[in-house]
Design an enzyme around this catalytic site. Sequence first.
Site, short mmCIF file in Angstrom:
data_model
loop_
_atom_site.label_atom_id
_atom_site.label_comp_id
_atom_site.label_asym_id
_atom_site.label_seq_id
_atom_site.Cartn_x
_atom_site.Cartn_y
_atom_site.Cartn_z
N LYS A 206 0.40 -1.46 -0.34
CA LYS A 206 0.00 -0.21 -0.38
C LYS A 206 0.37 0.87 0.31
CE LYS A 206 -3.86 -2.78 1.85
NZ LYS A 206 -3.91 -2.91 3.88
N GLY A 307 -12.74 -5.36 4.57
CA GLY A 307 -14.75 -5.50 5.11
C GLY A 307 -15.71 -5.39 4.14
P1 NAP Z 1 -11.66 -14.09 -1.45
O1 NAP Z 1 -12.47 -13.76 -0.76
O2 NAP Z 1 -10.58 -14.43 -1.30
O3 NAP Z 1 -12.57 -13.83 -2.65
C1 NAP Z 1 -11.68 -13.81 -4.05
C2 NAP Z 1 -12.40 -14.85 -4.80
O4 NAP Z 1 -12.04 -15.19 -6.10
C3 NAP Z 1 -13.56 -16.12 -5.16
O5 NAP Z 1 -14.70 -15.55 -5.17
C4 NAP Z 1 -12.66 -17.16 -5.79
O6 NAP Z 1 -14.10 -17.96 -5.78
C5 NAP Z 1 -12.82 -16.33 -7.02
N1 NAP Z 1 -11.54 -16.84 -7.62
C6 NAP Z 1 -9.91 -16.45 -7.35
N2 NAP Z 1 -9.47 -17.39 -7.93
C7 NAP Z 1 -9.87 -17.78 -9.37
C8 NAP Z 1 -9.64 -17.70 -10.45
N3 NAP Z 1 -8.56 -18.48 -11.04
N4 NAP Z 1 -10.94 -17.91 -11.66
C9 NAP Z 1 -12.00 -17.52 -10.78
N5 NAP Z 1 -12.23 -17.02 -9.97
C10 NAP Z 1 -11.20 -16.83 -8.74
O7 NAP Z 1 -10.94 -12.27 -1.89
P2 NAP Z 1 -12.13 -10.94 -0.99
O8 NAP Z 1 -11.21 -10.36 0.45
O9 NAP Z 1 -13.12 -10.80 -2.04
O10 NAP Z 1 -10.76 -10.17 -1.37
C11 NAP Z 1 -9.97 -9.53 -3.29
C12 NAP Z 1 -9.39 -8.60 -3.42
O11 NAP Z 1 -10.63 -7.60 -2.66
C13 NAP Z 1 -8.17 -8.51 -3.37
O12 NAP Z 1 -7.24 -8.45 -4.34
C14 NAP Z 1 -7.24 -8.46 -1.88
O13 NAP Z 1 -6.55 -7.79 -1.53
C15 NAP Z 1 -9.21 -7.04 -2.15
N6 NAP Z 1 -9.10 -6.16 -1.00
C16 NAP Z 1 -10.13 -7.07 -0.18
C17 NAP Z 1 -10.62 -6.81 0.95
C18 NAP Z 1 -11.00 -7.03 2.33
O14 NAP Z 1 -11.53 -7.07 2.98
N7 NAP Z 1 -11.68 -8.88 1.72
C19 NAP Z 1 -10.10 -5.02 1.44
C20 NAP Z 1 -9.38 -4.36 0.60
C21 NAP Z 1 -9.19 -5.04 -0.43
P3 NAP Z 1 -14.43 -18.95 -5.22
O15 NAP Z 1 -15.55 -18.02 -4.51
O16 NAP Z 1 -15.18 -20.20 -6.37
O17 NAP Z 1 -13.46 -19.38 -4.26
#
Ligand code: NAP
Length: 437
Positions: A206, A307
């Site tokens: 970041k 979140g």
């Molecule tokens: P997550 O809960 O791990 O979800 C990832 C999603 O991507 C899942 O639905 C997964 O599918 C899908 N996926 C992963 N690899 C894939 C592939 N090869 N082909 C197709 N689909 C695929 O992640 P997240 O927490 O939502 O975070 C997403 C992004 O936002 C990341 O870059 C993270 O750094 C960023 N972010 C997250 C937060 C937070 O609070 N979580 C905050 C700021 C930024 P399945 O569901 O089928 O496994």
Amino acid sequence: MIDQRHLRVALLGAGSVGSQVASLLLQHGDELADRAGATLELVGIAVRDVDAPRDVDLPVELLTTDAEALILGADIVIELMGGIEPARGYLLEAINSGADVVTANKALLATHGPVIFDAADQVGAQVYYEASVAGAIPIIRPLRDSLAGDRVQRIMGIVNGTTNFILDKMDAEHLTLEAALAEATALGYAEADPTADIGGYDAAQKAAILAGLAFHTTVPLEAVHREGITEIDKSMIDAARKAGYVVKLLAVCERLLEAGEEAISVRVYPALVDRKHPLASVHGANNAVFVQAEAAGDLMFYGAGAGGIQTASAVLGDVVSAARRHVAGGVGVAESTRANLPILPIGHVSTRYQITLEVADQTGVLATIAGILSDGGVSVATVEQTTAAGVDGAPTARLVIGTHTAREQDLSDTVDHLAASDVVTRVASVLRVEGSN
Ligand code: NAP
């Protein structure tokens, strides 16, 4: 009635953030269309496993494992899969097929940002990434647009909620690092493998993004000095409290002068922050970014750094911006990296320090230590001494030395000399003091 443009939106990922983005897009489609000046049709959601349980109910007919097919023909592609590949390949495909892209993927931008921005520049597409730093907090757009006419001097950010939660627990409830980490894990703030957070890796990604924007310079991740919180123990937190400080993991991005020429420093480390500084009041898993700009002065951006639904707010703001740009037409605005300022190694940085030493409790010790500090070019601002029974019952004094501003290299050499001195039993800690230089 004027016919609205119709834009096809493809979503890659339906995890914590993606599922909330999909749900909000579907729920508030009409309202978003009014704001964007275009109807936004969610044409599909790519996932790994269409049968996996989701945080929210999503129409099954939208789920697919064929991300490539989804990307083709989309006007806006939202990438919320995380990780480097295949996210990088998909984003490049989307850009090359004429879509604008929205991503929250800090790991990808910090490591492959220039490739993605160049690809977008080549075809006149736009990359939006508000959610990549500090979750729901608007900080990318303020740096990129609102402060584009100013000169940012310094950014100090609490950009990792997990470490802030841990340090805050240690400070407020006198917990050990291990106990605070266990609580963060139980509450879902920390991953099963917490290395990215407590090792400072997430904050460093970041910091690279923030510094790049603030100083119009490409900042490779390797140029960010990184220290995590793994060495922080209860005694350091207690000593900090006694001295009027709180320990925070900070991302510091700073404009400096080196031999009369402008340069920058980008670093992540646990630092002492005066309890009266606005960053000291950032509690729990919240984030905050404190910006000092030449004309604007001090600004602080505060809120939820993570979140699912909170981060979805930032993602949807980007989707509306992308839609508006599509409606307005024209090419995207390239990332500004023209200043290309040199990035200084940590040794060239100057700040204040707090050095805690365990020393033999005998006459002449203080004079010896003062001599070593003075020889090293480190000027002493404050000294506090306590006495305790040390090893084998021999009295040991604990010295907490606050320094005036010193150069990191001088300080580090001086600490080596202190450690090698006969009168010093142990260098208990060396912490930088930030925010009151
Ligand atoms: P997550 O809960 O791990 O979800 C990832 C999603 O991507 C899942 O639905 C997964 O599918 C899908 N996926 C992963 N690899 C894939 C592939 N090869 N082909 C197709 N689909 C695929 O992640 P997240 O927490 O939502 O975070 C997403 C992004 O936002 C990341 O870059 C993270 O750094 C960023 N972010 C997250 C937060 C937070 O609070 N979580 C905050 C700021 C930024 P399945 O569901 O089928 O496994």
